[in-house]
Design a protein around this motif. Structure first.
Motif, short mmCIF file in Angstrom:
data_model
loop_
_atom_site.label_atom_id
_atom_site.label_comp_id
_atom_site.label_asym_id
_atom_site.label_seq_id
_atom_site.Cartn_x
_atom_site.Cartn_y
_atom_site.Cartn_z
N MET A 148 0.81 -1.22 0.00
CA MET A 148 0.00 0.00 0.00
C MET A 148 0.85 1.28 0.00
O MET A 148 0.32 2.36 -0.21
CB MET A 148 -0.92 0.00 1.22
CG MET A 148 -1.92 -1.13 1.22
SD MET A 148 -2.93 -1.09 2.71
CE MET A 148 -2.15 -2.39 3.66
N LYS A 150 2.85 4.09 -1.31
CA LYS A 150 2.99 4.72 -2.61
C LYS A 150 4.31 5.47 -2.74
O LYS A 150 4.89 5.55 -3.80
CB LYS A 150 1.82 5.68 -2.89
CG LYS A 150 0.49 4.98 -2.95
CD LYS A 150 0.49 3.97 -4.06
CE LYS A 150 -0.78 3.16 -4.09
NZ LYS A 150 -0.67 1.97 -4.89
N GLU A 160 3.74 7.91 2.33
CA GLU A 160 2.40 8.10 1.77
C GLU A 160 1.83 6.71 1.52
O GLU A 160 2.40 5.91 0.79
CB GLU A 160 2.51 8.88 0.46
CG GLU A 160 1.21 9.18 -0.20
CD GLU A 160 1.40 9.97 -1.48
OE1 GLU A 160 0.79 9.57 -2.49
OE2 GLU A 160 2.16 10.96 -1.48
N GLU A 162 -1.71 4.41 0.58
CA GLU A 162 -3.08 4.39 0.09
C GLU A 162 -3.78 3.17 0.67
O GLU A 162 -3.35 2.04 0.46
CB GLU A 162 -3.12 4.33 -1.44
CG GLU A 162 -4.53 4.43 -1.98
CD GLU A 162 -4.57 4.42 -3.49
OE1 GLU A 162 -4.76 5.49 -4.08
OE2 GLU A 162 -4.38 3.33 -4.06
N ASP A 164 -7.66 1.20 1.73
CA ASP A 164 -9.08 1.09 1.46
C ASP A 164 -9.77 1.13 2.82
O ASP A 164 -9.71 0.17 3.59
CB ASP A 164 -9.37 -0.23 0.74
CG ASP A 164 -10.82 -0.35 0.33
OD1 ASP A 164 -11.52 0.68 0.31
OD2 ASP A 164 -11.26 -1.47 0.02
N LYS A 169 -10.84 4.55 -1.32
CA LYS A 169 -9.39 4.71 -1.27
C LYS A 169 -9.08 6.02 -0.54
O LYS A 169 -9.63 7.07 -0.88
CB LYS A 169 -8.78 4.75 -2.67
CG LYS A 169 -8.95 3.47 -3.44
CD LYS A 169 -7.99 2.43 -2.94
CE LYS A 169 -8.09 1.19 -3.82
NZ LYS A 169 -7.48 0.03 -3.23
N THR A 170 -8.21 5.94 0.43
CA THR A 170 -7.83 7.10 1.23
C THR A 170 -6.32 7.12 1.35
O THR A 170 -5.70 6.09 1.58
CB THR A 170 -8.45 7.01 2.65
OG1 THR A 170 -9.86 6.88 2.53
CG2 THR A 170 -8.11 8.21 3.49
N VAL A 171 -5.73 8.29 1.19
CA VAL A 171 -4.29 8.44 1.36
C VAL A 171 -4.03 8.97 2.76
O VAL A 171 -4.63 9.97 3.17
CB VAL A 171 -3.68 9.39 0.30
CG1 VAL A 171 -2.20 9.62 0.57
CG2 VAL A 171 -3.87 8.81 -1.09
#
Length: 186
Positions: A148, A150, A160, A162, A164, A169-171
């Protein structure tokens, strides 16, 4: 069951305090907003700071959501319980088991019980940089998030990620601690 309350960003602690003073404690077992520890440089010195992990959201744990939802309507500055449908006479959907487990693992990656003093915070992940400039996660919340991640910004000491969460999807940004530089790893 865990539920999510949407509030105005910046009012999370104030909302929790209002809930604590206005809502009978037997209607809920916990009310919190997760925070994260980050390292930032101020005047050449690295300092640990505490930031909100998910600004604008407060989590509440209750086994009596119908009565709690009625009482929560009395709390000023409360926006709404997420997953509620006014047409369904106040029925509120709890967080999924997957989301609750994700939150628990994030706040306590080693499986330790959350203490009240921790304030439901996400600690730093310890990372090192290998000879080939690969960032290696040594410990902390990022250990179980390899697919996950990024981006890792070593200069700002942040990862960072990402995720679920709540069916979207949330950063999120998690703090890292650089424990070794490329020259220090054999």
């Amino acid at each position: 069951m865990h539920y999510v309350i949407q509030v105005a960003p910046g009012t999370e602690a104030k909302t929790e305090a209002k809930i604590s003073e206005m809502i009978p404690s037997e209607l809920y077992s916990a009310c919190f907003h997760p925070t994260r520890i980050r390292r930032k440089k101020f005047h050449g010195q690295w300092k640990e700071i505490n930031e909100k992990l998910l600004p604008g959201y407060v989590f509440i744990v209750s086994e009596d959501i119908r009565n709690l939802a009625v009482e929560l309507q009395k709390v000023p500055a409360l926006t709404r319980l997420l997953g509620s449908d006014p047409a369904d006479h106040g029925y509120v959907i709890p967080l999924s088991d997957r989301d609750v487990e994700w939150l628990r693992r994030l706040m306590n990656p080693a499986g330790k019980a959350a203490s009240e003093s921790s304030g439901y915070e996400v600690g730093l992940s310890r990372v090192a940089v290998a000879e080939n400039d690969e960032v290696v996660i040594l410990s902390g919340p990022l250990e179980n998030m390899k697919g996950m991640i990024k981006k890792i910004n070593l200069h700002k000491r942040v990862a960072e990620v990402e995720v679920d969460f709540m069916n979207r999807k949330t950063v999120i940004y998690l703090g890292i601690e650089l424990v070794a530089k490329p020259d220090d790893i054999a």
